[in-house]
Motif scaffolding. Structure first.
Motif, mmCIF file in Angstrom:
data_model
loop_
_atom_site.group_PDB
_atom_site.id
_atom_site.type_symbol
_atom_site.label_atom_id
_atom_site.label_comp_id
_atom_site.label_asym_id
_atom_site.label_seq_id
_atom_site.Cartn_x
_atom_site.Cartn_y
_atom_site.Cartn_z
ATOM 1 N N PRO A 1 0.748 -1.286 0.047
ATOM 2 C CA PRO A 1 -0.043 0.290 0.061
ATOM 3 C C PRO A 1 0.825 1.105 -0.040
ATOM 4 C CG PRO A 1 -1.001 -1.648 1.578
ATOM 5 C CD PRO A 1 0.524 -2.254 1.282
ATOM 6 N N GLY B 1 2.193 1.843 -3.115
ATOM 7 C CA GLY B 1 0.828 2.378 -4.098
ATOM 8 C C GLY B 1 0.873 3.872 -3.857
ATOM 9 N N VAL B 2 0.999 4.315 -2.965
ATOM 10 C CA VAL B 2 0.648 6.101 -2.497
ATOM 11 C C VAL B 2 2.233 6.451 -3.296
ATOM 12 C CG1 VAL B 2 1.119 7.812 -0.913
ATOM 13 C CG2 VAL B 2 -0.356 5.657 -0.480
ATOM 14 N N ALA C 1 1.256 6.682 -7.129
ATOM 15 C CA ALA C 1 0.507 7.819 -7.225
ATOM 16 C C ALA C 1 1.037 9.019 -7.216
ATOM 17 C CB ALA C 1 -0.726 7.743 -6.256
ATOM 18 N N PHE D 1 -3.734 7.102 -10.126
ATOM 19 C CA PHE D 1 -4.024 6.313 -8.846
ATOM 20 C C PHE D 1 -4.150 4.718 -9.212
ATOM 21 C CE2 PHE D 1 -5.528 10.562 -8.093
ATOM 22 C CZ PHE D 1 -4.972 10.684 -6.934
ATOM 23 N N THR E 1 -1.851 2.979 -6.524
ATOM 24 C CA THR E 1 -2.714 2.824 -5.566
ATOM 25 C C THR E 1 -3.658 1.603 -5.367
ATOM 26 O OG1 THR E 1 -2.680 5.199 -5.246
ATOM 27 C CG2 THR E 1 -4.027 4.052 -3.661
#
Length: 257
Positions: free
Chosen positions: A155, A158-159, A162, A187, A190
């Motif tokens: 996660p 993922g940020v 993004a 995104f 994300t």
């Protein structure tokens, strides 16, 4: 084949794709190699940093185990086997069990029974088997930790993906028509990070935890049975001791048999 794992994996994919369609999100946005590179390669790069090669070599086997769980003894079969062994031991003596050792596939069971036949001290036998069980639990926890860590890294990556995508989008504001698509694509990383963490890595880690608990319970039943044989307990006593390892819902069926 572990059907529950297959259902979970397929259901997770369908839920995301159908959810995107219902929400009107373009499926074509998933065609984002950069996002896959950041999430998939990034997560495994983190694992290579966090664990050594000997540990990482076990990862494919652990993932396979989630889909094809290892064969364990049915506890009802173990109970019947120990009752049979106790009957032989009481009738012919503990040494008579030597002919049964080679028929046992489980190395843990075979080792414990061999020590009993060799006349080793009960405390020593118990200590050895408990130590082997503790080492097995540590090994399981170590393998599970790799998937748990992957669930933590994905996660956050993922940020990161993004943010990288937004930088790329905002760095080229000349074409306003493409700006919205570029931001949406940013995104995707994300989505991939959250999806792989909470639909793949962490559920797999939990499945391994459940498999480990089942194996530990089996091994504890074997230890109790072996020590009961060594103590010369009667078949009725062994049945009473080992019955506690069998779920209440299954006991009634065994009693009827």
């Amino acid at each position: 084949m572990e059907i529950s794992t297959v259902i979970g994996a397929v259901g997770g994919l369908i839920s995301v794709f159908v959810g995107m369609i219902i929400k009107g999100a373009p499926i074509s946005s998933l065609n984002n190699p950069a996002a896959f590179l950041i999430i998939i390669c990034g997560t495994f790069s983190c694992l290579f940093t966090a664990f050594n090669m000997n540990q990482l070599k076990k990862l494919p086997g652990l993932i396979k185990m989630v889909f094809f769980k290892p064969a364990l003894h049915e506890k009802a079969e173990l109970l019947s086997l120990f009752i049979e062994l106790s009957q032989i031991a009481r009738r012919e003596g503990i040494l008579a069990l030597e002919s049964k050792v080679q028929d046992i596939d489980d190395p843990f069971f075979r080792t414990g029974l061999s020590m009993v036949i060799d006349g080793m001290d009960p405390d020593f036998v118990g200590d050895v088997l408990d130590a082997e069980l503790a080492v097995m639990q540590e090994r399981h926890a170590e393998g599970r930790a790799m998937l748990e860590q992957a669930g933590l890294y994905a996660p956050t990556l993922g940020v990161l993906g993004a943010v990288i995508g937004l930088i790329a989008a905002l760095g080229n504001l000349n074409d306003v028509n493409k700006l919205g698509h570029a931001i949406a694509a940013a995104f995707v990383a994300t989505i991939l990070g959250i999806f792989t963490a909470y639909v793949v890595y962490l559920p797999m880690a939990n499945k391994l935890k459940l498999l480990s608990k089942a194996e530990v319970s089996e091994k504890r039943m074997i230890i109790e049975g072996i020590l009961s044989l060594q103590a010369g307990d009667s078949p009725t006593q062994i049945e009473a001791k080992l019955m506690v390892f069998i779920p209440q819902s299954e006991r009634e069926g065994l009693k009827k048999e």
